[in-house]
Design an enzyme around this catalytic site. Structure first.
Site, PDB file in Angstrom:
ATOM      1  N   LYS A 142       0.848  -1.198   0.000  1.00  0.00           N
ATOM      2  CA  LYS A 142       0.000   0.000   0.000  1.00  0.00           C
ATOM      3  C   LYS A 142       0.882   1.246   0.000  1.00  0.00           C
ATOM      4  O   LYS A 142       1.906   1.297   0.689  1.00  0.00           O
ATOM      5  CB  LYS A 142      -0.914  -0.020   1.226  1.00  0.00           C
ATOM      6  CG  LYS A 142      -1.988   1.076   1.237  1.00  0.00           C
ATOM      7  CD  LYS A 142      -2.901   0.923   2.452  1.00  0.00           C
ATOM      8  CE  LYS A 142      -3.987   1.995   2.491  1.00  0.00           C
ATOM      9  NZ  LYS A 142      -4.871   1.858   3.670  1.00  0.00           N
ATOM     10  N   SER A 193      -9.792   2.208   2.769  1.00  0.00           N
ATOM     11  CA  SER A 193      -8.937   2.961   1.872  1.00  0.00           C
ATOM     12  C   SER A 193      -7.978   2.095   1.066  1.00  0.00           C
ATOM     13  O   SER A 193      -7.378   2.557   0.094  1.00  0.00           O
ATOM     14  CB  SER A 193      -8.107   3.968   2.696  1.00  0.00           C
ATOM     15  OG  SER A 193      -7.216   3.302   3.589  1.00  0.00           O
ATOM     16  N   SER A 208      -9.972  -0.342   6.892  1.00  0.00           N
ATOM     17  CA  SER A 208      -9.405  -0.142   5.565  1.00  0.00           C
ATOM     18  C   SER A 208      -8.743  -1.357   4.952  1.00  0.00           C
ATOM     19  O   SER A 208      -8.387  -1.338   3.779  1.00  0.00           O
ATOM     20  CB  SER A 208      -8.401   1.016   5.592  1.00  0.00           C
ATOM     21  OG  SER A 208      -9.054   2.234   5.849  1.00  0.00           O
TER      22      SER A 208
END
Length: 542
Positions: free
Chosen positions: A106, A181, A205
């Site tokens: 990420k 997210s 997330s």
């Protein structure tokens, strides 16, 4: 639990990327596949199906999971692993069992040699001079890093539509969101663009994207994985964790990154339990599962409620004891979170002002330092980030601190007490991961509160610091939905044991793992909208 396979069987590139991470590792150790072949197969699939998240979304209908592809370095690491294995000897024997299996990261986890942008214009093109602790451990295990994945800007959002560089699409339906997210990591795993990935979870997330994409997502116990080198959103809530297609793969990746780190003051002192062994046990017999009555209220999609009730019945039939428990303050967790989180956001993001950190914008004709800061933050931050900074600044302002932030912290304590009381009665707690399945792109961006409500079931675990896992529970109207289990702090191994058993149960019922039932992606100009696929009448795959 994974499907059986012949480690010595021939496998083309398409078959290689569809193996689980542990199956890939077994083939590498057996010598029937090389790491270079494995990495190249993923790079080829990324080139074929991922597209460019910075291109116009209407023109680029790829998955758009990656912001940066790290091809050269990934192939170099793979070649090193292959050379060590070919040479044999002590160095080969000392290789980590996962050495050579690629991973995605990420884009809020700092990584030397690759841009780290947190999907924000504020950090566009920024190259970190150091690695996060989790990256240090990934490199030590010799896992080739495929690239950095898309996300909501600074991890603020629930759909990966708030990235400054474009949306990520859900591989199950390219017109739907992958959650957020960390939608880029989940979409990469679901689309076979990576076998597993790292994400960060502040209020769901990792787990919500897992539920939306038919994958597994884990938020470890707060402090079980170092946050050093992770761009902070809300420091008391953030936690790095794995995204994978199977529970066993997630356990293996968490085992790599977990453990004490003296550079993180919140890092737990003890060594992690054997998570792989826990996943291998996969047992439900005699387990006490608490179904949270307070998370079965109105607001859930009817199909999700029906599927959840059916799964609870199946768990009971498999030998688990089902106990309904009450966590009366969970209803207030969402409000408390959306005061605590933005308050910490306003503090953490104050450093991005074009003077200390971040790209600088100078007004035409120059300006004072205050004007430079104002212009920088106006241009560098997107609307959701600005919204949360303003909310947090207000909550922390003189005269409102006790009424808002202080009260929210009291609610947080009550949520922690609810968990403690519940775990005196049961071993784990169960709820749907999200109130619905993946929604359409653009459906909720005009109403932030609606999107915030998707975190209703996931937020309590972050407020309390306890571990949570989302495991695919099946399909609702052709789309995946997730089952969320939480356990007491430091009992991550218990979640992996439960998760693996549930995964096996769902796989037997469906005939194959949920992730294996995803529709095949279409190439380039052949890509169609979800509506077009739904009306296919030629007898082919819709």
């Amino acid at each position: 639990m994974t499907e059986t396979f012949d480690v010595n069987a021939e496998a083309g590139a398409d078959q290689l990327v569809r193996l689980t991470a542990l199956q890939m590792a077994e083939r590498l150790r057996a010598g029937t596949t090389t790491s270079v072949e494995l990495v190249q197969a993923h790079l080829d699939r990324i080139a074929e199906f991922d597209g460019d998240p910075r291109a116009d979304a209407a023109e680029d209908r790829g998955v758009r999971a990656y912001l940066h592809v790290n091809a050269e370095e990934a192939l170099a690491v793979a070649a090193e692993v292959d050379a060590i294995r070919a040479a044999g000897g002590a160095e080969a024997e000392a290789l980590h069992p996962l050495a050579g299996v690629p991973v995605a990261i990420k884009d809020n986890i700092v990584t030397v040699g690759q841009p780290t942008t947190a999907a924000s214009r504020m950090l566009d093109g920024w190259m970190s001079p150091y690695d996060a602790t989790v990256i240090d451990r990934i490199r030590a295990a010799r896992l080739p890093i495929l690239g950095k994945t898309n996300m909501d800007e600074f991890a603020m959002g629930g759909s990966t539509e708030y990235s400054a560089f474009g949306v990520t699409r859900n591989p199950w339906d390219l017109d739907r969101v992958p959650g957020g997210s960390g939608g880029g990591s989940a979409a990469a795993v679901a689309a076979f663009l990576a076998p597993f990935a790292l994400g960060s979870d502040t209020g769901g997330s990792i787990r919500e994207p897992a539920a939306f994409t038919g994958t597994v997502g884990v938020k470890p116990t707060y402090g079980a994985v170092s946050r050093f080198g992770v761009i902070a959103m809300a420091s008391s809530l953030d936690q790095v964790g794995p995204a994978a297609r199977t529970v066993a793969d997630a356990a293996a990746l968490q085992q790599v990154i977990a453990g004490h780190d003296e550079r993180d003051s919140t890092s737990l002192p003890e060594e992690p339990a054997d998570l792989g062994a826990a996943a291998a046990r996969g047992n439900l017999s005699g387990l006490r599962i608490g179904v949270i009555a307070d998370l079965r209220e109105d607001g859930y999609h009817p199909g999700v409620k029906a599927a959840f009730d059916a799964d609870v019945a199946a768990l009971r039939e498999a030998g688990a004891e089902i106990v309904e428990v009450s966590c009366p303050h969970f209803h207030a967790a969402l409000g408390a979170y959306y005061l605590i989180m933005p308050s910490e956001v306003s503090s953490n993001l104050a450093r991005f002002d074009g003077v200390r950190y971040g790209n600088r914008v100078v007004p035409a004709g120059g300006g004072t330092i205050e004007q430079v800061m104002g212009a920088t933050r106006a241009a560098g931050f997107g609307p959701e980030v600005k919204r949360r900074i303003i909310l947090g600044t207000y909550a922390l302002s003189a005269g409102y601190y006790d009424a808002y932030y202080g009260s929210a912290q009291k609610v947080r304590t009550l949520v922690q007490q609810d968990f403690a009381a519940a775990f005196e009665q049961v071993d784990v707690l169960l709820s749907p991961t999200a109130p619905g399945t993946a929604f359409a792109l653009g459906e909720q961006t005009k109403d932030p509160v609606t999107m915030y409500l998707n975190d209703y079931a996931t937020i309590p675990a972050n407020l309390a610091g306890v571990p949570g896992i989302s495991v695919p529970g099946g399909l609702v109207d052709g789309l995946p939905y997730g089952l969320q289990f939480t356990a007491p702090a430091r009992e991550d191994a218990r979640l992996y044991e439960v998760g693996a058993a549930v995964e096996a149960l769902v796989t037997r019922r469906g005939g194959s793992p949920v992730w294996a039932q995803a529709p095949e992606l279409e190439k380039g100009a052949q890509r169609r909208t979800g509506a077009e696929r739904a009306t296919t009448t030629d007898g082919g795959a819709a």
